[in-house]
Enzyme design. Structure first.
Site, short mmCIF file in Angstrom:
data_model
loop_
_atom_site.label_atom_id
_atom_site.label_comp_id
_atom_site.label_asym_id
_atom_site.label_seq_id
_atom_site.Cartn_x
_atom_site.Cartn_y
_atom_site.Cartn_z
N GLY A 125 1.07 -1.23 -0.32
CA GLY A 125 0.53 0.40 -0.08
C GLY A 125 0.83 1.45 -0.10
O GLY A 125 0.33 2.04 0.48
N SER A 216 5.13 -4.84 -2.76
CA SER A 216 5.04 -3.43 -2.70
C SER A 216 5.98 -2.89 -1.96
O SER A 216 7.29 -2.51 -1.30
CB SER A 216 3.80 -3.03 -3.00
OG SER A 216 3.72 -2.55 -4.02
#
Length: 531
Positions: A125, A216
């Site tokens: 995120g 990520s």
């Protein structure tokens, strides 16, 4: 829809369905931690402890380092996820609060009689959203399959974790109370790992065998920790999944961003304004994230780790790999079609013409190279590709894969033990549209293909792929090598051969896959966007 919205929005319903069991402290397993006793629950054959507090309410010390929790006397029921850090976008099903320093543990047996490898997952995120309570990160299947202890974590994000105020505080004649503000989110992760070091033995985990892994933004946070002195010794293996942090934000750019946020909030830069900033409503600070980034020139304001000379004294992987992490075995992974997760939401990206393509590429491959040269090169390399195929391939190579290559090369020059994989397994929900997109390896690593997700169906091939990837991660956590019987010989990455495991139902070790694409973009200096 961006990657994070897709991830949270499409798994929120599944997470909401996992209603925590009502607290029954006497019925569940009870474990003693440094701060007090906690009671968990049995779920799916493992012992689960949710919402374990590892730090005090950060709202009491906004923009300051975390503080360990105050001890308690009674047994605390660890039967539901803690609240996520405040963030924009889809609401977390467990709520949001500055009181967000919680972690979760899945263990085959909460006892020090047998110590198991610890797999500590840091959510993605970017640095602005996400939660360790997402259904995709449920550790039940992984703990059972690998006989390991799984931990997920929440920590401060966006302005609450990375708003750099140190320079403005100095200018205002302050007392360095805010000296750590640009990296508070990283300090939270350090404290969570300290909690693991001090407490995980009683949960059946080995504090001397801790693997951090993250996708990520989670991978980027790990890359940053590899170069952070305060994180030294807190973990022993590292896996980054499509998440790199080659460079951090410089203090100048970080200050420019802070000034933009203060302007949005109607605040100045004197001592009174900084004091008021620490008492503003949470909603006002979250709303300020919509401020156009003054460095990038578009999009919401970037928040991430800062080269603040207080917590972070060097860029994570520039000009070289950090010496402090040379001995830590590391896997650096990516997916073949990363940007199909970011850019497939625009239908026009699937109907591009050759004339349109050069004008569309520069904003999305994020480096300064002639787009006509890029198109010409791809048409020669892959004559079967359509303009849209080239668009997704070139943006993946320039924007997403490039940082992984930079880190791999730095580790190889250093002689550090490093392996790399490329996920070629295509999203079962729509393999033609999505290919192997960013985030497709999350349910595979956790063996959670049954969780509803935009890129995943619980097909036989998906389960087989989950067997392969999760077992490699489990082996790495246990031994420091990802080798399993299901894989061909997985050699470490070298500059000579650039050995890469192509992760598919039939895995294959390849030398320098997509080498021509790598060489095309290697001629241009790389600066990570936002930094």
């Amino acid at each position: 829809m961006n990657r994070r919205d897709a991830l949270i929005g499409l798994t929120a319903s599944a997470a909401a369905a996992m209603t925590p069991v009502p607290s029954r402290a006497a019925a569940g397993p009870v474990v003693t931690t440094a701060a007090g006793r906690v009671s968990g629950q049995m779920k799916g054959g493992v012992q689960v402890f949710l919402g374990l507090r590892y730090g005090q309410d950060t709202g009491l010390r906004r923009f300051q380092p975390p503080v360990k929790p105050e001890p308690w006397k009674d047994i605390a029921a660890a039967d539901h996820y803690g609240k996520a850090a405040p963030q924009p976008g889809a609401p977390d099903p467990w709520g949001q609060s500055e009181d967000c320093l919680f972690l979760n543990v899945w263990t085959p047996e909460a006892s020090p009689k047998k110590l198991r490898p610890v797999m500590f997952y840091i959510h993605g995120g970017a640095y602005s959203g996400g939660s360790g309570g997402d259904a995709l990160y449920d550790g039940t299947n992984l703990a059972l399959r690998g006989d390991v202890v799984v931990v997920t974590v929440n920590h401060r994000l966006n302005v609450f974790g990375y708003l750099y105020l140190a320079r403005l505080e100095k200018q205002a004649g302050g007392d360095r109370t805010l000296a750590y503000s640009g990296n508070c989110g990283q300090l939270d992760l350090h404290m969570a790992l300290e909690w693991v070091r001090d407490n995980i033995r009683n949960f059946g985990g080995d504090p001397n065998c801790v693997m951090v892994f993250g996708q990520s933004g989670g991978g980027a946070k790990i890359a940053t920790m590899m170069a952070t002195l305060q994180a030294r010794g807190l973990f022993h293996r590292a896996v980054t999944m499509s998440g790199q942090q080659v460079t951090a934000s410089g203090p100048g750019n970080a200050t420019v961003r802070t000034l933009a946020c203060l302007k949005t909030l109607g605040l100045g830069t004197d001592a009174d304004a900084l004091a008021k900033l620490r008492t503003l409503p949470v909603a006002d600070l979250v709303a300020a994230l919509k401020t156009t980034d003054p460095v990038i020139g578009k999009g919401g304001v970037y928040m991430g780790p800062v080269l603040d000379e207080t917590v972070l004294f060097r860029h994570p992987f520039w000009p070289d790999a950090p010496e402090q992490s040379r001995a830590i075995p590391m896997i650096i992974g990516n997916t073949h079609d990363e940007t199909r997760a970011f850019l497939s939401g625009n239908p026009k990206n699937y109907t591009l013409t050759w004339d349109e393509l050069p004008g569309r590429l520069p904003d999305d491959y994020r480096i300064d190279i002639d787009p006509y040269l890029v198109v010409e090169t791809y048409r020669k390399l892959y004559p079967q590709m359509s303009p849209s195929d080239v668009f997704f391939a070139a943006t993946t190579a320039g924007r997403s894969w490039r940082g992984a290559v930079e880190e791999l090369e730095a580790r190889a020059r250093q002689g550090a033990p490093t392996w790399t994989y490329q996920v070629n397994f295509r999203a079962p929900t729509d393999p033609v549209k999505y290919g192997a997109p960013h985030t497709v390896d999350i349910p595979l690593a956790f063996h959670n293909t049954q969780v509803p997700y935009v890129y995943m169906k619980d097909t036989p091939d998906a389960r087989a792929m989950a067997d392969i990837l999760s077992d490699a991660f489990i082996a790495f956590a246990r031994t420091g090598s990802p080798q399993t019987a299901a894989l061909p010989e997985w050699k470490p990455y070298s500059l000579d051969k650039r050995e890469t495991m192509l992760m598919d139902v039939k895995p294959e070790l390849a030398s320098d896959p997509r080498g021509d694409e790598r060489r095309l973009f290697a001629k241009v200096p790389f600066i990570q966007q936002g930094t």
